[in-house]
Write an enzyme that holds these catalytic residues in place. Structure first.
Site, mmCIF file in Angstrom:
data_model
loop_
_atom_site.group_PDB
_atom_site.id
_atom_site.type_symbol
_atom_site.label_atom_id
_atom_site.label_comp_id
_atom_site.label_asym_id
_atom_site.label_seq_id
_atom_site.Cartn_x
_atom_site.Cartn_y
_atom_site.Cartn_z
ATOM 1 C CG LEU A 120 5.113 13.318 5.519
ATOM 2 C CD1 LEU A 120 4.001 13.564 5.051
ATOM 3 C CD2 LEU A 120 6.417 13.674 5.883
ATOM 4 C CB VAL A 168 -1.055 14.067 4.684
ATOM 5 C CG1 VAL A 168 -0.665 13.151 3.396
ATOM 6 C CG2 VAL A 168 -0.790 14.695 5.136
ATOM 7 C CG HIS A 169 2.368 7.240 5.258
ATOM 8 N ND1 HIS A 169 2.784 6.901 3.489
ATOM 9 C CD2 HIS A 169 2.275 6.165 6.159
ATOM 10 C CE1 HIS A 169 2.500 5.588 3.713
ATOM 11 N NE2 HIS A 169 2.845 5.157 4.771
ATOM 12 C CB ALA A 170 -2.825 7.271 8.244
ATOM 13 C CD GLN A 192 -0.545 3.028 2.212
ATOM 14 O OE1 GLN A 192 -0.069 2.236 2.206
ATOM 15 N NE2 GLN A 192 1.041 3.885 1.464
#
Length: 100
Positions: free
Chosen positions: A69, A72-74, A77
């Protein structure tokens, strides 16, 4: 690998913040300052993108990259920062044209 992920998040976030600072400067009539902020934003995006490319090359070389996760967040962003910077560049150009 967590260090690389945080690198992408950090540089992407810095780029996004600089882009919004550029927009504020343009809105206040400081077009040259805005353009400098956008240049710095691009430098931050380049750093994040270089890290992303390193991770992609690692995976292409046969090393498994665990999809988390946080990863995926990186990626989210970074993609958002790139998109917003591109839009803000156009907005700065519009402010510049309005000022003429």
């Amino acid at each position: 690998m967590e260090e690389e992920i945080f690198n992408i998040i950090s540089h992407g976030g810095d780029a996004r913040a600089l882009a919004y600072e550029a927009l504020e400067q343009a809105r206040n009539g400081h077009i040259k300052v805005a353009q400098e902020k956008l240049k710095k934003a691009q430098e931050e995006l380049d750093l994040a993108h270089n890290t992303q490319t390193k991770l992609i090359q690692t995976e292409l070389n046969g090393e498994s990259i665990k999809m988390s996760l946080l990863m995926v967040h990186a990626q989210d962003q970074l993609m958002t920062a790139i998109s917003e910077k591109c839009l803000i560049e156009q907005m700065v150009k519009m402010y510049e044209e309005f000022r003429k």
